[in-house]
Design a protein around this motif. Structure first.
Motif, short mmCIF file in Angstrom:
data_model
loop_
_atom_site.label_atom_id
_atom_site.label_comp_id
_atom_site.label_asym_id
_atom_site.label_seq_id
_atom_site.Cartn_x
_atom_site.Cartn_y
_atom_site.Cartn_z
N ASP A 117 0.84 -1.19 0.00
CA ASP A 117 0.00 0.00 0.00
C ASP A 117 0.88 1.25 0.00
N PHE A 118 0.88 1.99 -1.10
CA PHE A 118 1.70 3.19 -1.23
C PHE A 118 0.87 4.46 -1.07
N SER A 119 -0.24 4.39 -0.36
CA SER A 119 -1.09 5.57 -0.19
C SER A 119 -0.36 6.70 0.51
N HIS A 120 0.58 6.36 1.40
CA HIS A 120 1.34 7.41 2.09
C HIS A 120 2.24 8.16 1.10
N LEU A 121 2.72 7.45 0.06
CA LEU A 121 3.54 8.11 -0.94
C LEU A 121 2.70 9.03 -1.82
#
Length: 362
Positions: A117-121
């Motif tokens: 999960d790259f939602s923080h990026l």
């Protein structure tokens, strides 16, 4: 290193296809050598350093002082690792113009490929762009955004650029996740510039109290904020001698639109300045209005110092704008020279690259 940017003459046009192909191939081999010796994290560190980035562009054979070095070098890097992201250990998203707006989708696609999960990026990419367009208002409109990150998503860097049609200059902003403690307080990697001007700099440490006050103001009832804006507008209409740094005329502000935004902030009550500017609709004009209220009504001043410091990548031989930084210069040369030496590029291209490197050094 302190926070900052790079200013370059605004040059239009594109790099010749043959040159871009050579830049792509050469950058692939250089980055491969760096990854092999130091790991993908080193690539991010180097590219987020404007000194090294400028030297890298020279080694690739691009015009050393053109604004195009940013978009072309980033484009070459993106193409050089395309399809080989897992081998290099890093992804490159974004680019120039419309491609920059695809950055979130490209980051999410990389997350799907890695099963992470790259939602923080995605958030990091958006807030970085918002900071350089809204919290730091220096007259440059962003048109290029390149987001680089390693495969596990733990480290990232950003190279983005804005243009100013009035002074015909482009300004490059470097970010590194290693350097960031706070997105809205001195967040950039380094500074290089050859001109400065009065700005609204809400990311300076000197703007701490102003940021807090602006956030508190956003929690107020909209009618109270609009009342304060009308007071400021009245001063303008009676030819009150406003400071030059307030380059906004409240007569140009749509009060109805501001009211809708203030209703939104009042209902959501963002906990801090970072969350405030990340809200939809919270653009430069709204933030400028809140900054004016902060200073003129509540007495909390914000910084007007342009965060730029230096002119070119390594200074000038005649000491203008500052003496050559030999330590940084030698460090840039050393890692590039070793990378070239250890790479597998063809002999002709290697000789030409090393010759450019030598010319740049001398």
């Amino acid at each position: 290193m302190r926070t900052g940017t790079v200013n370059l003459p605004l040059h239009r046009g594109r790099a010749p296809r043959w040159l871009f192909n050579h830049m792509k191939n050469l950058s692939r081999e250089i980055l491969s050598a760096i990854v092999s010796e130091h790991g993908p994290e080193e690539v991010l560190d180097r590219l987020s350093d404007p000194f090294w980035f400028q030297a890298f562009g020279c080694v690739l054979g691009f015009d050393w002082h053109s604004s195009g070095v940013t978009t072309t070098v980033c484009g070459a890097i993106k193409e050089s690792v395309k399809g080989l992201e897992k081998d290099f250990g890093l992804f490159v998203a974004g680019g120039k113009g419309g491609t920059s707006r695809k950055t979130p989708a490209e980051i999410e696609a990389a997350g799907d490929k890695m099963g992470i999960d790259f939602s923080h990026l995605v958030y990091n990419s958006k807030i970085v762009a918002k900071v350089d367009s809204t919290a730091l208002q220096d007259g440059y409109q962003l048109y290029h955004h390149c987001f680089l990150f390693i495969c596990n998503g733990s480290k990232w860097s950003v190279i983005q650029q804005g243009m100013n049609d009035q002074n015909r200059m482009a300004r490059r902003y470097h970010w590194s996740s290693n350097e960031i403690e706070d997105f809205v307080c001195e967040p950039h990697k380094a500074i290089c510039c050859d001109s400065s001007s009065q700005v609204i700099n809400l990311i300076a440490e000197d703007s701490n109290k102003a940021r807090d006050t602006i956030t508190e103001i956003s929690h107020m009832e909209p009618r109270l904020i609009l009342k304060d804006l009308k007071i400021i507008k009245k001063y303008q209409e009676t030819k009150y001698n406003m400071p030059k740094r307030h380059y906004i005329n409240l007569g140009d502000v749509e009060m109805r639109r501001l009211e809708k935004i203030f209703i939104s902030t009042y209902e959501q009550k963002p906990k801090d300045f970072e969350k405030l500017i990340s809200l939809p609709g919270m653009g430069p004009k709204t933030v400028r209005s809140l900054a004016m209220i902060s200073e003129l009504i509540y007495g909390e001043k914000y910084s007007i110092k342009d965060p730029v410091r230096f002119s070119f990548a390594h200074g000038g031989k005649d000491g203008i704008p500052y003496p050559v930084d030999r330590e940084t210069y030698d460090r840039s040369i050393d890692i590039l020279h070793r990378a070239l030496k250890e790479s597998k590029i063809g002999r002709t291209d290697k000789i030409k690259a090393i010759r450019r490197l030598s010319d740049f050094y001398e």
